[in-house]
Design a protein around this motif. Structure first.
Motif: not given
Length: 320
Positions: A100-101, A135-144
């Motif tokens: 998970y992120p 929310v999806k983009l924030a989730d992705t940005a956190e992981a990256v």
């Protein structure tokens, strides 16, 4: 592949995208399942089997995606990815670990910069995919931002099954943009379909083309969180899609079956399928992965059986 609409114009409107996707050839379900079953009967022996076991180990995305995940569990997973069999340093490491992120930074720190093992992170409201785009983009940005080398996103199956293809397409393209880093590089994007919920083989083919047109670097069968995950038939369908997509566009896309692949015998069936359907170009960790956790233990025990002539006891491998 239909030729009525040039690929460059496919996603200019919802109508054009729907026309293209519904113009793809229908899937012969009986033929698909028969071919997948036939490839599964191939036998791999002796030195070829030893090579295939090592190749399968090197293709695993070693995964922990549980609510009870802890930093300690992730560090243990990373140690196993680095040295799957501590008693045998010739054992290859896995391709990636998938977390998970919020666990990406732990995995990156544990593996270090020179391990050769990618850190993958699920994102976009995994496993349901039911969240707004911000929310999806924030989730992705956190992981990256935490250092993820790869992002495994999941499509909104409700949107897809409702025929809102352009919405799904634009979500994928937006997540792809969110995978970009300030230095100009980008995390690789794997797009998960949850094939067990797409209802028909025709839908799986459409989802495959939609994701590839939107910029997916990999297409992936499943989250591993539903009753029906990867099967030989639905994975063969993804393989045929990436083969045809490269023929049409010159762009190569990877394939990742995930969920339900637990034994060496299972893995061998999939490797035969890659070899027969896609050839050597895809027979590497760069282009084919197994999303699995328990599979690694069986591969390790079969590997020792080949080298020693006897099966290991139950304490030979760690329990994940």
């Amino acid at each position: 592949m239909p030729t009525r609409t040039p690929l460059a114009e496919v996603a200019t409107s919802d109508a054009a995208l729907r026309r293209f996707l519904h113009g793809l050839p229908g899937v012969d379900a009986v033929g698909l399942e028969a071919r997948a079953a036939g490839l599964g009967t191939r036998s791999i022996k002796t030195t070829a089997k030893a090579f295939a076991i090592d190749l399968a180990i090197s293709m695993i995305d070693l995964t922990t995606l549980e609510g009870a995940d802890t930093p300690g569990k992730v560090r243990s997973l990373c140690a196993k990815a680095l040295r799957p069999d501590p008693s045998d340093p010739t054992t290859p490491h896995t391709a990636a670990v998938c977390v998970y992120p919020d666990m990406v930074a732990v995995a990156k720190d544990t593996l270090g910069p020179a391990s050769g093992i990618a850190v993958a992170s699920v994102a976009t409201a995994f496993p349901s995919g039911r969240a707004g785009l911000p929310v999806k983009l924030a989730d992705t940005a956190e992981a990256v931002a935490a250092g993820a080398d790869e992002v495994d996103m999941v499509i909104d199956r409700g949107a897809f099954l409702s025929g809102r293809y352009l919405e799904v397409f634009e979500t994928i393209t937006s997540v792809k943009e969110a995978c970009a880093r300030p230095d100009g590089t980008a995390a690789h994007l794997k797009v998960i379909f949850e094939t067990g919920e797409l209802q028909t083989y025709d839908n799986i083919r459409r989802a495959s083309w939609l994701a590839m047109l939107a910029g997916a670097d990999f297409i992936k069968t499943s989250t591993g969180k539903v009753a029906v995950n990867a099967t030989p038939a639905n994975t063969l369908l993804l393989m045929e899609a990436v083969r045809d997509f490269r023929a049409a566009t010159g762009t190569q896309v990877g394939v990742k079956p995930a969920g339900g692949i637990r034994t060496t015998k299972d893995a061998m069936k999939y490797l035969v399928m890659v070899n027969e359907t896609l050839g050597d170009d895809w027979l590497t960790p760069e282009w084919f992965r197994f999303g699995a956790s328990s599979l690694l233990n069986d591969l390790l025990m079969q590997r020792q059986k080949l080298s020693t002539g006897r099966y290991s006891g139950p304490d030979y491998v760690t329990v994940d």
